[in-house]
Scaffold this motif. Sequence first.
Motif, PDB file in Angstrom:
ATOM      1  N   ARG A 152       0.825  -1.206   0.000  1.00 55.45           N
ATOM      2  CA  ARG A 152       0.000   0.000   0.000  1.00 55.45           C
ATOM      3  C   ARG A 152       0.858   1.255   0.000  1.00 55.45           C
ATOM      4  O   ARG A 152       0.575   2.219  -0.709  1.00 55.45           O
ATOM      5  N   ILE A 153       1.936   1.230   0.782  1.00 55.02           N
ATOM      6  CA  ILE A 153       2.846   2.381   0.834  1.00 55.02           C
ATOM      7  C   ILE A 153       3.464   2.631  -0.548  1.00 55.02           C
ATOM      8  O   ILE A 153       3.562   3.774  -1.015  1.00 55.02           O
ATOM      9  N   LEU A 154       3.872   1.550  -1.220  1.00 58.46           N
ATOM     10  CA  LEU A 154       4.510   1.703  -2.521  1.00 58.46           C
ATOM     11  C   LEU A 154       3.539   2.185  -3.591  1.00 58.46           C
ATOM     12  O   LEU A 154       3.914   2.952  -4.489  1.00 58.46           O
ATOM     13  N   ASP A 155       2.305   1.740  -3.507  1.00 58.42           N
ATOM     14  CA  ASP A 155       1.335   2.016  -4.569  1.00 58.42           C
ATOM     15  C   ASP A 155       0.518   3.276  -4.337  1.00 58.42           C
ATOM     16  O   ASP A 155      -0.176   3.743  -5.259  1.00 58.42           O
ATOM     17  N   ASP A 156       0.572   3.835  -3.149  1.00 59.34           N
ATOM     18  CA  ASP A 156      -0.211   5.029  -2.813  1.00 59.34           C
ATOM     19  C   ASP A 156       0.596   6.275  -3.168  1.00 59.34           C
ATOM     20  O   ASP A 156       1.639   6.551  -2.559  1.00 59.34           O
ATOM     21  N   SER A 157       0.136   7.033  -4.139  1.00 54.11           N
ATOM     22  CA  SER A 157       0.857   8.241  -4.557  1.00 54.11           C
ATOM     23  C   SER A 157       0.874   9.311  -3.474  1.00 54.11           C
ATOM     24  O   SER A 157       1.614  10.292  -3.580  1.00 54.11           O
ATOM     25  N   GLY A 158       0.082   9.105  -2.437  1.00 54.56           N
ATOM     26  CA  GLY A 158       0.069  10.063  -1.340  1.00 54.56           C
ATOM     27  C   GLY A 158       0.873   9.616  -0.133  1.00 54.56           C
ATOM     28  O   GLY A 158       0.860  10.286   0.909  1.00 54.56           O
ATOM     29  N   SER A 159       1.589   8.500  -0.232  1.00 53.55           N
ATOM     30  CA  SER A 159       2.322   7.978   0.932  1.00 53.55           C
ATOM     31  C   SER A 159       3.600   8.752   1.217  1.00 53.55           C
ATOM     32  O   SER A 159       4.156   8.651   2.313  1.00 53.55           O
ATOM     33  N   GLY A 160       4.073   9.496   0.225  1.00 54.47           N
ATOM     34  CA  GLY A 160       5.339  10.194   0.395  1.00 54.47           C
ATOM     35  C   GLY A 160       6.546   9.333   0.122  1.00 54.47           C
ATOM     36  O   GLY A 160       7.689   9.792   0.285  1.00 54.47           O
ATOM     37  N   VAL A 161       6.330   8.086  -0.287  1.00 53.60           N
ATOM     38  CA  VAL A 161       7.420   7.160  -0.588  1.00 53.60           C
ATOM     39  C   VAL A 161       7.504   6.964  -2.098  1.00 53.60           C
ATOM     40  O   VAL A 161       6.554   6.492  -2.727  1.00 53.60           O
ATOM     41  N   GLU A 162       8.628   7.345  -2.665  1.00 50.97           N
ATOM     42  CA  GLU A 162       8.845   7.163  -4.092  1.00 50.97           C
ATOM     43  C   GLU A 162       9.184   5.702  -4.379  1.00 50.97           C
ATOM     44  O   GLU A 162       9.680   4.988  -3.521  1.00 50.97           O
ATOM     45  N   MET A 163       8.920   5.266  -5.595  1.00 53.30           N
ATOM     46  CA  MET A 163       9.250   3.896  -5.969  1.00 53.30           C
ATOM     47  C   MET A 163      10.764   3.697  -5.826  1.00 53.30           C
ATOM     48  O   MET A 163      11.551   4.448  -6.380  1.00 53.30           O
ATOM     49  N   PRO A 164      11.186   2.681  -5.069  1.00 53.14           N
ATOM     50  CA  PRO A 164      12.618   2.519  -4.785  1.00 53.14           C
ATOM     51  C   PRO A 164      13.371   1.812  -5.910  1.00 53.14           C
ATOM     52  O   PRO A 164      12.773   1.146  -6.759  1.00 53.14           O
ATOM     53  N   ALA A 165      14.684   1.948  -5.845  1.00 54.39           N
ATOM     54  CA  ALA A 165      15.550   1.215  -6.761  1.00 54.39           C
ATOM     55  C   ALA A 165      15.594  -0.257  -6.395  1.00 54.39           C
ATOM     56  O   ALA A 165      15.636  -1.126  -7.273  1.00 54.39           O
ATOM     57  N   ALA A 166      15.598  -0.532  -5.096  1.00 50.95           N
ATOM     58  CA  ALA A 166      15.804  -1.914  -4.646  1.00 50.95           C
ATOM     59  C   ALA A 166      15.267  -2.118  -3.248  1.00 50.95           C
ATOM     60  O   ALA A 166      15.063  -1.168  -2.495  1.00 50.95           O
ATOM     61  N   PHE A 167      15.034  -3.381  -2.927  1.00 53.39           N
ATOM     62  CA  PHE A 167      14.878  -3.852  -1.556  1.00 53.39           C
ATOM     63  C   PHE A 167      16.179  -4.554  -1.184  1.00 53.39           C
ATOM     64  O   PHE A 167      16.735  -5.292  -2.007  1.00 53.39           O
ATOM     65  N   ILE A 168      16.632  -4.359   0.042  1.00 50.80           N
ATOM     66  CA  ILE A 168      17.782  -5.115   0.531  1.00 50.80           C
ATOM     67  C   ILE A 168      17.400  -5.791   1.837  1.00 50.80           C
ATOM     68  O   ILE A 168      16.798  -5.159   2.714  1.00 50.80           O
ATOM     69  N   LEU A 169      17.714  -7.074   1.952  1.00 44.46           N
ATOM     70  CA  LEU A 169      17.332  -7.812   3.156  1.00 44.46           C
ATOM     71  C   LEU A 169      18.297  -8.952   3.427  1.00 44.46           C
ATOM     72  O   LEU A 169      19.025  -9.409   2.550  1.00 44.46           O
ATOM     73  N   GLU A 170      18.302  -9.386   4.681  1.00 44.69           N
ATOM     74  CA  GLU A 170      18.934 -10.630   5.111  1.00 44.69           C
ATOM     75  C   GLU A 170      17.818 -11.631   5.376  1.00 44.69           C
ATOM     76  O   GLU A 170      16.808 -11.276   5.984  1.00 44.69           O
ATOM     77  N   THR A 171      18.010 -12.880   4.981  1.00 46.15           N
ATOM     78  CA  THR A 171      16.973 -13.874   5.277  1.00 46.15           C
ATOM     79  C   THR A 171      16.966 -14.237   6.753  1.00 46.15           C
ATOM     80  O   THR A 171      15.919 -14.598   7.304  1.00 46.15           O
ATOM     81  N   VAL A 172      18.121 -14.173   7.386  1.00 44.96           N
ATOM     82  CA  VAL A 172      18.241 -14.268   8.847  1.00 44.96           C
ATOM     83  C   VAL A 172      19.095 -13.097   9.287  1.00 44.96           C
ATOM     84  O   VAL A 172      20.229 -12.952   8.837  1.00 44.96           O
TER      85      VAL A 172
END
Length: 427
Positions: free
Chosen positions: A189-209
């Motif tokens: 919802r944050i990514l798809d809502d043009s009113g969230s203030g969050v621009e579409m990011p270049a990437a997600f970065i995560l650790e699985t653990v």
Amino acid sequence: MNENDLGIFEKYESEVRSYVRGFPTVFHEAKGCKIWDMDGNEYIDFFSGAGALNYGHNDENMKQKLLDYIQEDGITHSLDMASKTKGEFLQKFHDVILEPRNLNYKVMFPGPTGTNSVESALKLARKVTGRTNVVSFTHGFHGMTIGALSVTGNAFKRNGAGIPLSHSYTMPFDNYLNDMEQETDFIERILDDSGSGVEMPAAFILETVQGEGGLNAARMEWLQKIEKICRDRDILLIVDDVQAGVGRTGTFFSFEPAGITPDIVCLSKSIGGYGLPLALTLIHPDYDKFEPGEHNGTFRGNNMAFVTGMEALNYWKDDSLSKSIQEKSERIYTFLGNMIDKYPQLQGTHRGRGFMQGIACGVEDMADAVAAKCFEHGLIMETAGSDDEVFKLFPPITIDDENLDKGLAILEKAIEKAVEEKNPVTT
């Protein structure tokens, strides 16, 4: 200096030193899962160089290959010039690791540490997509350089930057809100809502653990959902496998059981096999867009680490090591469950998977007390989490049954002593 005198370190070394405070002795010799100090005291190593020594200390085959290479005056330093050893490493990594897993990656050699790999991944994701921001996750840890700190959650480490850390957004890691569907719906919802203030990011970065973040292990379903979120929006998925990879969770890559395919993978720590500095950034060929020299470093590629890293890859020619890790992981899981039941004073909950498991303690400073008692009784173990609330088991993935059992017995003794001191019996 005297045989086991810490005074020289206190006199000359910076106050930033850390592990020496938790393990206050002078180490000199190490073999397999054991390490000895200058007084000959023996310790079982449940620390493994924070994951840089997955195969233990001074593996005989790796040591001999390294000695032979040095004796023949093999290339030591070559920046990113071609060397015989680099070519052999690249071929063997492809043949033993990538091809059997149907993974198609180009291999980049950044500077020889995990944070160097992360920096290169972030820069490349921004270059490829033309976007600025990167999504990271609560309690994530990705390194101590400025870009890596910007996607790290720990406030203490972030504050060390001394400047505002920007161009990143933090989203809830699996189980942060205790509701996977709610967490992933929130992200979408944050990514798809043009009113969230969050621009579409270049990437997600995560650790699985999340190693430093407290051994929070993502469920496979969550990882699959995150990959789908990225695919549906042309967002690159970066998996930081610096600590959880190279067999630490039971498979070579920690993401294998989820069946996902990251666009970029960060590797370091144990990829060199022997504890020698080396890092890889694995890049899907479609995104291999750096210009020559656009990301570089004097020590990108370490020929001696190629030698030992190649030898280490022999462990992965079949599934025997992987099966051994998974079998021993079940024993560790059962042991920790028994400790949680036997010592309710810990207020403990289980964390992690594979050979990166531990107990999160609900009592302040309890994990630190357990780790300190372990050291007193001959076991090296560290803590993790935002408040060091988790004591963290990181044995070498090659540890034998006898020493694993011996180490677990010391850990139980340490838990018993720590609980007694935190909860003294009064009459």
